[in-house]
Design a protein around this motif. Structure first.
Motif, PDB file in Angstrom:
ATOM      1  N   ARG A  75      13.939 -35.506  10.716  1.00 28.29           N
ATOM      2  CA  ARG A  75      14.083 -34.652  12.061  1.00 28.29           C
ATOM      3  C   ARG A  75      14.321 -33.431  11.765  1.00 28.29           C
ATOM      4  N   MET A  76      15.336 -32.849  10.676  1.00 26.53           N
ATOM      5  CA  MET A  76      15.438 -31.556  10.391  1.00 26.53           C
ATOM      6  C   MET A  76      14.404 -30.892   9.817  1.00 26.53           C
ATOM      7  N   MET A  77      13.667 -31.408   9.055  1.00 23.13           N
ATOM      8  CA  MET A  77      12.319 -30.588   8.412  1.00 23.13           C
ATOM      9  C   MET A  77      11.277 -30.599   9.513  1.00 23.13           C
ATOM     10  N   THR A  78      11.037 -31.463  10.415  1.00 22.81           N
ATOM     11  CA  THR A  78       9.937 -31.378  11.275  1.00 22.81           C
ATOM     12  C   THR A  78      10.180 -30.088  12.463  1.00 22.81           C
ATOM     13  N   THR A  79      11.762 -30.218  12.743  1.00 21.91           N
ATOM     14  CA  THR A  79      12.029 -29.168  13.627  1.00 21.91           C
ATOM     15  C   THR A  79      11.893 -27.755  13.029  1.00 21.91           C
ATOM     16  N   ARG A  80      12.230 -27.545  12.100  1.00 20.87           N
ATOM     17  CA  ARG A  80      12.235 -26.152  11.344  1.00 20.87           C
ATOM     18  C   ARG A  80      10.728 -26.112  11.245  1.00 20.87           C
ATOM     19  N   LEU A  81       9.778 -26.873  10.946  1.00 17.63           N
ATOM     20  CA  LEU A  81       8.484 -26.395  10.834  1.00 17.63           C
ATOM     21  C   LEU A  81       7.751 -26.121  12.165  1.00 17.63           C
ATOM     22  N   LEU A  82       8.104 -26.919  13.263  1.00 13.59           N
ATOM     23  CA  LEU A  82       7.951 -26.482  14.559  1.00 13.59           C
ATOM     24  C   LEU A  82       8.268 -25.349  15.200  1.00 13.59           C
ATOM     25  N   VAL A  83       9.462 -25.195  15.090  1.00 14.46           N
ATOM     26  CA  VAL A  83      10.104 -23.738  15.742  1.00 14.46           C
ATOM     27  C   VAL A  83       9.519 -22.735  14.819  1.00 14.46           C
ATOM     28  N   SER A  84       8.789 -22.651  14.009  1.00 17.24           N
ATOM     29  CA  SER A  84       8.373 -21.562  13.030  1.00 17.24           C
ATOM     30  C   SER A  84       6.914 -21.611  13.082  1.00 17.24           C
ATOM     31  N   GLY A  85       6.247 -22.532  13.802  1.00 13.35           N
ATOM     32  CA  GLY A  85       4.772 -22.487  14.085  1.00 13.35           C
ATOM     33  C   GLY A  85       4.046 -23.078  12.922  1.00 13.35           C
ATOM     34  N   LEU A  86       4.553 -23.492  12.138  1.00 11.31           N
ATOM     35  CA  LEU A  86       3.967 -23.960  10.828  1.00 11.31           C
ATOM     36  C   LEU A  86       2.989 -25.276  11.039  1.00 11.31           C
ATOM     37  N   ILE A  87       3.487 -26.026  11.927  1.00 14.08           N
ATOM     38  CA  ILE A  87       2.747 -27.263  12.359  1.00 14.08           C
ATOM     39  C   ILE A  87       3.023 -27.286  14.050  1.00 14.08           C
ATOM     40  N   SER A  88       1.990 -27.950  14.608  1.00 13.85           N
ATOM     41  CA  SER A  88       1.844 -28.173  15.940  1.00 13.85           C
ATOM     42  C   SER A  88       2.317 -29.443  16.380  1.00 13.85           C
ATOM     43  N   GLU A  89       2.781 -29.493  17.705  1.00 12.22           N
ATOM     44  CA  GLU A  89       3.059 -30.978  18.037  1.00 12.22           C
ATOM     45  C   GLU A  89       1.918 -32.152  17.697  1.00 12.22           C
ATOM     46  N   THR A  90       0.789 -31.545  18.164  1.00 14.01           N
ATOM     47  CA  THR A  90      -0.273 -32.668  17.990  1.00 14.01           C
ATOM     48  C   THR A  90      -0.330 -32.993  16.382  1.00 14.01           C
ATOM     49  N   GLU A  91      -0.365 -32.158  15.547  1.00 15.91           N
ATOM     50  CA  GLU A  91      -0.320 -32.546  14.043  1.00 15.91           C
ATOM     51  C   GLU A  91       0.841 -33.326  13.594  1.00 15.91           C
TER      52      GLU A  91
END
Length: 218
Positions: A75-91
């Motif tokens: 959860r920590m890792m995906t949250t950081r990736l989402l807020v920084s725009g490195l991944i999208s919700e769809t991905e």
């Protein structure tokens, strides 16, 4: 933090039952989460994503208690990736590249002036010394702090000065502007009964490592 994430000194969660010959990872996916966490680290350079511990402590308490250790890491890792725009919700939902999302790029490190987390070779005056009586300040920050909740307002004795380190607390957005404040870190001895009252053992004590900002003369 002031919620369930700071569990030190709390009870009512059942006995601690160490597992004999416990493996490093109980399931293969746990090792993959650890590896992914290390792999995405360089992508944080130049991006203002929240600190590791702050992100963990932002998980809602009910969800936090229902998760295993590496579920929280995921959860920590995906949250950081989402807020920084490195991944999208769809991905995140599909596990596949989103053709409509911009291609992520590695950035160079920002010149933030951060002092890091290690021992610093800096000449900073120490406010306290061994045998000094101190009280842990009753602080309630909205960001991450390294001061355990159960020592707040309690008196102890400085045992050792570890040297100078940058304060690792964050603000309420998970940033670490305070890490530019180098200061001494001390080992402080708290008598068990100072912490737990009559429930504490008369001959027991707890040693806690505390930054100077957390302490005041007793």
């Amino acid at each position: 933090m002031n919620t369930i994430h700071d569990m030190g000194g709390m009870d009512g969660f059942g006995p601690i039952e160490p597992e004999e010959n416990e493996p490093v990872f109980h399931h293969r996916w746990e090792g993959r989460v650890y590896a992914l966490t290390r792999a995405v680290g360089p992508w944080g350079r130049g991006r203002e994503w929240p600190s590791f511990r702050y992100t963990l402590e932002s998980i809602p308490p009910v969800e936090y208690l229902s998760m295993s250790y590496y579920e929280r890491w995921f959860r920590m890792m995906t949250t950081r990736l989402l807020v920084s725009g490195l991944i999208s919700e769809t991905e995140l939902e599909t596990g596949y590249s989103d053709p409509g999302a911009p291609r992520p790029e590695l950035l160079s490190g920002s010149n933030s002036g951060s002092l890091g987390a290690g021992l610093l070779d800096m000449d900073v005056p120490a406010r306290f010394g061994p045998s000094d009586r101190v009280r842990a300040r009753n602080l309630h920050p909205r960001g991450h702090t390294r001061q355990p909740r159960y020592v707040r307002g309690r008196r102890g004795t400085v045992v050792e000065d570890y040297g100078v380190y940058a304060l690792q607390d964050t603000d309420e957005d998970g940033r670490r502007p305070t890490d530019r404040r180098p200061q001494h870190v001390y080992s402080v001895r708290f008598e068990s009964r100072e912490l737990w009252g009559e429930r504490g053992g008369a001959r027991d004590a707890v040693y806690v490592d505390l930054w100077e900002d957390y302490l005041e003369p007793a």
